[in-house]
Design an enzyme around this catalytic site. Sequence first.
Site, PDB file in Angstrom:
ATOM      1  N   GLU A 156      -4.031  -7.366   5.226  1.00 41.03           N
ATOM      2  CA  GLU A 156      -3.016  -6.345   5.738  1.00 41.03           C
ATOM      3  C   GLU A 156      -2.239  -6.777   6.850  1.00 41.03           C
ATOM      4  O   GLU A 156      -2.507  -7.516   7.791  1.00 41.03           O
ATOM      5  CB  GLU A 156      -4.022  -5.059   6.124  1.00 41.03           C
ATOM      6  CG  GLU A 156      -3.293  -3.791   6.535  1.00 41.03           C
ATOM      7  CD  GLU A 156      -4.203  -2.538   6.889  1.00 41.03           C
ATOM      8  OE1 GLU A 156      -5.210  -2.783   7.200  1.00 41.03           O
ATOM      9  OE2 GLU A 156      -3.566  -1.378   6.996  1.00 41.03           O
TER      10      GLU A 156
ATOM     11  N   TRP B 214     -11.541  12.047   9.106  1.00 44.48           N
ATOM     12  CA  TRP B 214     -10.397  11.688   9.343  1.00 44.48           C
ATOM     13  C   TRP B 214     -10.366  10.135   8.668  1.00 44.48           C
ATOM     14  O   TRP B 214      -9.764   9.471   7.815  1.00 44.48           O
ATOM     15  CB  TRP B 214      -9.789  11.526  10.789  1.00 44.48           C
ATOM     16  CG  TRP B 214      -8.468  11.297  10.671  1.00 44.48           C
ATOM     17  CD1 TRP B 214      -7.308  11.861  10.320  1.00 44.48           C
ATOM     18  CD2 TRP B 214      -7.948   9.886  11.222  1.00 44.48           C
ATOM     19  NE1 TRP B 214      -6.156  11.058  10.491  1.00 44.48           N
ATOM     20  CE2 TRP B 214      -6.445   9.977  10.757  1.00 44.48           C
ATOM     21  CE3 TRP B 214      -8.564   8.753  11.612  1.00 44.48           C
ATOM     22  CZ2 TRP B 214      -5.731   8.921  11.046  1.00 44.48           C
ATOM     23  CZ3 TRP B 214      -7.895   7.690  11.721  1.00 44.48           C
ATOM     24  CH2 TRP B 214      -6.195   7.765  11.637  1.00 44.48           C
TER      25      TRP B 214
ATOM     26  N   ARG C 106       0.785  -1.220   0.058  1.00 47.26           N
ATOM     27  CA  ARG C 106       0.062  -0.039  -0.086  1.00 47.26           C
ATOM     28  C   ARG C 106       0.973   1.308  -0.065  1.00 47.26           C
ATOM     29  O   ARG C 106       1.850   1.179   0.863  1.00 47.26           O
ATOM     30  CB  ARG C 106      -0.889  -0.180   1.119  1.00 47.26           C
ATOM     31  CG  ARG C 106      -1.922   1.232   1.560  1.00 47.26           C
ATOM     32  CD  ARG C 106      -2.559   1.014   2.712  1.00 47.26           C
ATOM     33  NE  ARG C 106      -1.987   2.037   3.427  1.00 47.26           N
ATOM     34  CZ  ARG C 106      -2.479   2.497   4.712  1.00 47.26           C
ATOM     35  NH1 ARG C 106      -3.606   2.157   5.145  1.00 47.26           N
ATOM     36  NH2 ARG C 106      -1.681   3.403   5.420  1.00 47.26           N
TER      37      ARG C 106
ATOM     38  N   GLU D 221     -13.455  -1.781   6.744  1.00 50.78           N
ATOM     39  CA  GLU D 221     -12.921  -1.705   8.057  1.00 50.78           C
ATOM     40  C   GLU D 221     -13.797  -1.275   9.290  1.00 50.78           C
ATOM     41  O   GLU D 221     -13.588  -1.669  10.289  1.00 50.78           O
ATOM     42  CB  GLU D 221     -11.488  -1.299   7.916  1.00 50.78           C
ATOM     43  CG  GLU D 221     -11.460   0.226   7.720  1.00 50.78           C
ATOM     44  CD  GLU D 221      -9.973   1.173   7.660  1.00 50.78           C
ATOM     45  OE1 GLU D 221      -9.268   0.375   7.074  1.00 50.78           O
ATOM     46  OE2 GLU D 221      -9.742   2.069   8.043  1.00 50.78           O
TER      47      GLU D 221
ATOM     48  N   GLU E 238      -9.019   2.059  -1.517  1.00 52.79           N
ATOM     49  CA  GLU E 238      -9.446   1.488  -0.262  1.00 52.79           C
ATOM     50  C   GLU E 238     -10.367   2.630   0.020  1.00 52.79           C
ATOM     51  O   GLU E 238     -10.045   3.967   0.193  1.00 52.79           O
ATOM     52  CB  GLU E 238      -8.662   1.163   0.607  1.00 52.79           C
ATOM     53  CG  GLU E 238      -9.105   0.824   2.207  1.00 52.79           C
ATOM     54  CD  GLU E 238      -8.014   0.335   2.844  1.00 52.79           C
ATOM     55  OE1 GLU E 238      -7.017  -0.077   2.529  1.00 52.79           O
ATOM     56  OE2 GLU E 238      -7.910   0.558   4.027  1.00 52.79           O
TER      57      GLU E 238
ATOM     58  N   ASP F 186      -4.906   3.759   0.138  1.00 50.30           N
ATOM     59  CA  ASP F 186      -6.470   4.180   1.129  1.00 50.30           C
ATOM     60  C   ASP F 186      -6.494   5.588   1.007  1.00 50.30           C
ATOM     61  O   ASP F 186      -5.700   6.367   1.341  1.00 50.30           O
ATOM     62  CB  ASP F 186      -5.679   3.525   2.442  1.00 50.30           C
ATOM     63  CG  ASP F 186      -6.944   3.594   3.390  1.00 50.30           C
ATOM     64  OD1 ASP F 186      -7.964   4.146   3.200  1.00 50.30           O
ATOM     65  OD2 ASP F 186      -6.573   2.976   4.618  1.00 50.30           O
TER      66      ASP F 186
ATOM     67  N   TYR G 150      -3.110  11.308   6.645  1.00 45.48           N
ATOM     68  CA  TYR G 150      -3.363  10.020   7.015  1.00 45.48           C
ATOM     69  C   TYR G 150      -2.176   9.063   6.334  1.00 45.48           C
ATOM     70  O   TYR G 150      -2.004   9.061   5.298  1.00 45.48           O
ATOM     71  CB  TYR G 150      -5.013   9.299   6.353  1.00 45.48           C
ATOM     72  CG  TYR G 150      -4.705   7.949   6.618  1.00 45.48           C
ATOM     73  CD1 TYR G 150      -4.887   7.635   7.857  1.00 45.48           C
ATOM     74  CD2 TYR G 150      -4.491   7.200   5.354  1.00 45.48           C
ATOM     75  CE1 TYR G 150      -4.848   5.803   8.064  1.00 45.48           C
ATOM     76  CE2 TYR G 150      -4.407   5.822   5.703  1.00 45.48           C
ATOM     77  CZ  TYR G 150      -4.663   5.209   6.801  1.00 45.48           C
ATOM     78  OH  TYR G 150      -4.611   3.709   7.026  1.00 45.48           O
TER      79      TYR G 150
ATOM     80  N   HIS H 146      -9.270   6.741   2.815  1.00 43.37           N
ATOM     81  CA  HIS H 146      -9.634   6.787   4.165  1.00 43.37           C
ATOM     82  C   HIS H 146     -10.967   7.675   4.200  1.00 43.37           C
ATOM     83  O   HIS H 146     -11.147   8.649   5.089  1.00 43.37           O
ATOM     84  CB  HIS H 146      -8.393   7.560   4.872  1.00 43.37           C
ATOM     85  CG  HIS H 146      -8.273   7.007   6.296  1.00 43.37           C
ATOM     86  ND1 HIS H 146      -8.490   7.483   7.388  1.00 43.37           N
ATOM     87  CD2 HIS H 146      -8.078   5.751   6.783  1.00 43.37           C
ATOM     88  CE1 HIS H 146      -8.533   6.828   8.481  1.00 43.37           C
ATOM     89  NE2 HIS H 146      -8.084   5.621   8.036  1.00 43.37           N
TER      90      HIS H 146
ATOM     91  N   ARG I 267     -13.363  -5.713   3.625  1.00 50.90           N
ATOM     92  CA  ARG I 267     -12.035  -5.491   4.591  1.00 50.90           C
ATOM     93  C   ARG I 267     -12.457  -5.817   5.968  1.00 50.90           C
ATOM     94  O   ARG I 267     -11.890  -5.266   6.889  1.00 50.90           O
ATOM     95  CB  ARG I 267     -11.405  -4.242   4.150  1.00 50.90           C
ATOM     96  CG  ARG I 267     -10.932  -4.171   2.852  1.00 50.90           C
ATOM     97  CD  ARG I 267      -9.938  -2.977   2.796  1.00 50.90           C
ATOM     98  NE  ARG I 267      -8.887  -3.361   3.496  1.00 50.90           N
ATOM     99  CZ  ARG I 267      -8.535  -2.443   4.910  1.00 50.90           C
ATOM    100  NH1 ARG I 267      -9.374  -1.766   5.192  1.00 50.90           N
ATOM    101  NH2 ARG I 267      -7.525  -2.980   5.484  1.00 50.90           N
TER     102      ARG I 267
HETATM  103  C1  GCO Z   1      -6.072   0.646   7.478  1.00 45.01           C
HETATM  104  C2  GCO Z   1      -6.766   1.630   8.098  1.00 45.01           C
HETATM  105  C3  GCO Z   1      -6.239   2.041   9.570  1.00 45.01           C
HETATM  106  C4  GCO Z   1      -7.051   2.934  10.363  1.00 45.01           C
HETATM  107  C5  GCO Z   1      -6.958   2.607  11.884  1.00 45.01           C
HETATM  108  C6  GCO Z   1      -7.820   3.190  12.706  1.00 45.01           C
HETATM  109  O1  GCO Z   1      -6.373   0.539   6.285  1.00 45.01           O
HETATM  110  O2  GCO Z   1      -5.175   0.314   7.885  1.00 45.01           O
HETATM  111  O3  GCO Z   1      -7.437   2.592   7.595  1.00 45.01           O
HETATM  112  O4  GCO Z   1      -5.072   2.693   9.152  1.00 45.01           O
HETATM  113  O5  GCO Z   1      -7.129   4.364  10.175  1.00 45.01           O
HETATM  114  O6  GCO Z   1      -6.972   1.160  12.130  1.00 45.01           O
HETATM  115  O7  GCO Z   1      -7.825   2.707  14.087  1.00 45.01           O
HETATM  116 MG    MG Z   2      -7.805   1.736   5.639  1.00 50.36          MG
END
Ligand code: GCO
Ligand code: MG
Length: 406
Positions: free
Chosen positions: A343, A406, A147, A266, A240, A214, A159, A216, A287
Amino acid sequence: MRITDVQVIVTCPGRNFVTVRITTDDGVTGVGDATLNGRELAVASYLQDHLAAQLIGRDPLRIDDIWHYLYRGAYWRRGPVTMTAIAGVDTALWDIKGKVAGLPVYQLLGGRARDGITVYGHASGATVEETVEAAAGYLSRGYRAVRLQSSIPGLDSTYGIGGVAAAGAHAYEPADAALPTENVWDTDAYLAHVPSLFEVARRELGPTPRLLHDVHHRLTPNEAARLGKELEPFHLTWMEDPVPAEMQDGYRHLRHHTTTPIATGEVFSSIYDCQTLITERLIDYIRTTVVHAGGITHLRRIFDLAALYDIRSGSHGATDLSPVCLAAALQVDTAIPNFGLQEYMPHTPETDEVFPHSYRFEDGLMYASEEPGLGVDIDLEKAALYPYKPASLPVNRLRDGTMFHW
Ligand code: GCO
Ligand code: MG
């Protein structure tokens, strides 16, 4: 066989983890991860104050019955706190069942479906060049998927960028304060930058390594469609969380505009969060993972639904998920037919000491433990050396001060 004790352990060997440890009258113990990053004590209280007493005296082998007892018994269904608490209990019960059977959990889930589990690592850097170099480093260590997240010119922090000293680490390692760090976000700067990252990455790394990114949850559906289209020539394995997770019709819009594969899940806590995305084939990878999606029992249901639609797993595995979750995820990954990617971010040495385990990484693949159960434990004495520390995930504001995702 009866449950005689339910312990909830909160420990902070670098970051906070919540662990459920269930003991039976036969002396068998099982562990489950119940960590919800930034909201750990809410889950610890849910377990300690609401679930522990309800579990005493129950037969630990009746996993599905206990799952429904806790899920339906709450009346207030789903939600990350409830589902993470249920996950902790469920995972510990699978650990116990494996130990009783004398088999690793993947055997109870149907047995081995692959030799090893392909994982992806996190490459990050302050510039495109530094990020691509970090990715090349992963590939040279045997990883087959990486990634890539790079700093955005003009933004101080973003991020997934751990900084030069902490390449590969997360920007959100816990601060010693309950108040979140505030980051500044600029979508135009981001959209202008990301395609160049992948242009350079493909040129330098060649056509075969699997590359991921990602977002996010930060784009509108149309912005995400633009990014997806611009990334098409670089053949990402996935983009992602392109839009906020709760905006499910956003995925429909996106799907109509780009062939860049989409991964999400996630932050989902139940099969109902995934149902539309899966049954309408709006995503390519789901995910969800053990700790936030109701444990092994519920995660298996999600992955089975996804298998019907040829959607593959891509379980979340950031370092805020404890080694107990990783051990359990690897057991699931070993057994399911529709595994995609896992991951993987290595934990700190302190964390690995608190949670002794026998899963392993070798040449880009991970291997679940062959021990009975999950093959992971919590060392209570070591855990006690690291008391809970208040810590929060960062928040994001636009340049004009507006609260953002975020
Ligand atoms: C990822 C996630 C993490 C989250 C985190 C939040 O893809 O690994 O986006 O980076 O931000 O797990 O607690
Ligand atoms: Mg993520």
